[in-house]
Design a protein around this motif. Structure first.
Motif, short mmCIF file in Angstrom:
data_model
loop_
_atom_site.label_atom_id
_atom_site.label_comp_id
_atom_site.label_asym_id
_atom_site.label_seq_id
_atom_site.Cartn_x
_atom_site.Cartn_y
_atom_site.Cartn_z
N ASP A 178 51.53 94.27 -64.56
CA ASP A 178 50.85 94.74 -65.77
C ASP A 178 51.83 95.31 -66.80
O ASP A 178 51.43 95.63 -67.91
CB ASP A 178 49.83 95.83 -65.41
CG ASP A 178 48.70 95.29 -64.54
OD1 ASP A 178 48.34 94.12 -64.73
OD2 ASP A 178 48.20 96.04 -63.70
N ASP A 180 53.61 98.11 -66.16
CA ASP A 180 53.68 99.56 -65.99
C ASP A 180 54.96 99.96 -65.28
O ASP A 180 55.29 99.40 -64.23
CB ASP A 180 52.48 100.07 -65.19
CG ASP A 180 51.20 100.10 -66.00
OD1 ASP A 180 51.30 100.20 -67.24
OD2 ASP A 180 50.11 100.02 -65.41
N ARG A 218 52.50 106.44 -62.29
CA ARG A 218 52.71 105.66 -63.51
C ARG A 218 53.41 106.48 -64.57
O ARG A 218 53.01 107.60 -64.88
CB ARG A 218 51.37 105.16 -64.05
CG ARG A 218 51.49 104.30 -65.31
CD ARG A 218 50.10 103.87 -65.79
NE ARG A 218 50.17 102.97 -66.93
CZ ARG A 218 50.22 103.37 -68.20
NH1 ARG A 218 50.21 104.67 -68.49
NH2 ARG A 218 50.29 102.48 -69.19
N SER A 221 53.52 102.13 -70.03
CA SER A 221 53.71 100.69 -70.16
C SER A 221 55.07 100.41 -70.80
O SER A 221 55.52 101.17 -71.67
CB SER A 221 52.61 100.09 -71.03
OG SER A 221 52.93 98.76 -71.39
N SER A 223 55.55 98.35 -72.89
CA SER A 223 55.30 98.06 -74.30
C SER A 223 55.72 99.24 -75.17
O SER A 223 55.88 99.10 -76.39
CB SER A 223 53.82 97.74 -74.54
OG SER A 223 53.00 98.84 -74.21
#
Length: 253
Positions: A178, A180, A218, A221, A223
């Motif tokens: 994903d 992450d 986590r 991200s 991103s």
């Protein structure tokens, strides 16, 4: 001894000791080195172990591999990643280097950079960068994690909040499909999240083993970072996501 029984016992030893070696297993089972190499290849292809030089390690879990062990894993790959990353670290800038063997490798590549301010929560970094007279070094406060020389906790994040870094170079324990970034220590996650807030640019340095591992906490991200430096192409799903995000991925071959 049946193949399935030997595989099962190899996994038990890996869980107990964190790593298995070809020579050690060959002696333990009284079989050839070639036989053990085939066993480890089979287990790696099944996703149960990860091959490393001379043996194998567990690919994931809720606890990390020991720091000294990680320092020796994929050493050449980390050096290539560090060189590629350091080429994009500007001189006359403020840089944060966080905990990790990959960020330590980047520190080695900054020994010839001029007029740097390096802030770190990695107690190993000052010992490296002290060899660069053009580098001012600041160490954050925090609780010392004896296992790896990292500083974590509220004092660390409060120190980070006093800065606005030109660049932060961070690592992670795992990177899932994903996109992450994951880690094992919740306190270290808090430090990385603070760096994402307090840095104009963020570079992630991660060797290919991070694509096949997992960790429970986590960070964020990918991103949210500006570039990823690695040594092998990303898995297809993750590569597609990075393309959608317009994220730069630099593969140091």
């Amino acid at each position: 001894m049946s193949l399935s029984f030997r595989h099962s016992e190899i996994l038990d030893i890996a869980r107990r000791e964190g790593k298995v070696t070809v020579e050690g297993l060959a002696e333990h089972f009284d079989v050839t080195l070639q036989t053990i190499r085939r066993d480890l290849t089979d287990l790696a292809e099944a996703g149960k172990l990860e091959r490393v030089h001379g043996g194998a390690v567990l690919p994931s879990g809720v606890t990390n591999i020991g720091y000294e062990e990680r320092r020796g894993l994929f050493k050449e790959a980390k050096q290539r990643i560090a060189k590629a990353c350091a080429l994009e670290v500007p001189e006359d800038s403020s840089v944060f280097l966080n905990i990790g063997t990959s960020t330590e490798a980047v520190a080695h590549e900054l020994l010839r950079h001029r007029n740097l301010l390096v802030v770190t929560n990695n107690m190993n970094v000052p010992g490296i960068l002290v060899g660069n007279p053009d580098c001012q070094i600041v160490v954050t406060g925090g609780q010392l994690r004896r296992a790896d020389g990292g500083l974590v906790g509220k004092l660390t994040t409060e120190a980070i909040s006093q800065f606005k870094f030109d660049l932060a170079v961070i690592g992670c324990s795992a990177l899932d499909e994903d996109g992450d970034m994951l880690d094992f220590d919740i306190q270290e996650v808090g430090v990385s999240q603070a760096l994402l807030r307090q840095s104009r640019k963020v570079f992630l340095v991660a060797d290919h083993s991070k694509f096949r591992r997992t960790a429970p906490a986590r960070i964020a991200s990918i991103s949210e970072v500006d570039a990823v430096f690695t040594d092998q192409p990303l898995p297809k799903t993750l590569e597609d996501r990075c393309r959608e995000w317009g994220l730069r991925v630099i593969v140091a071959r």
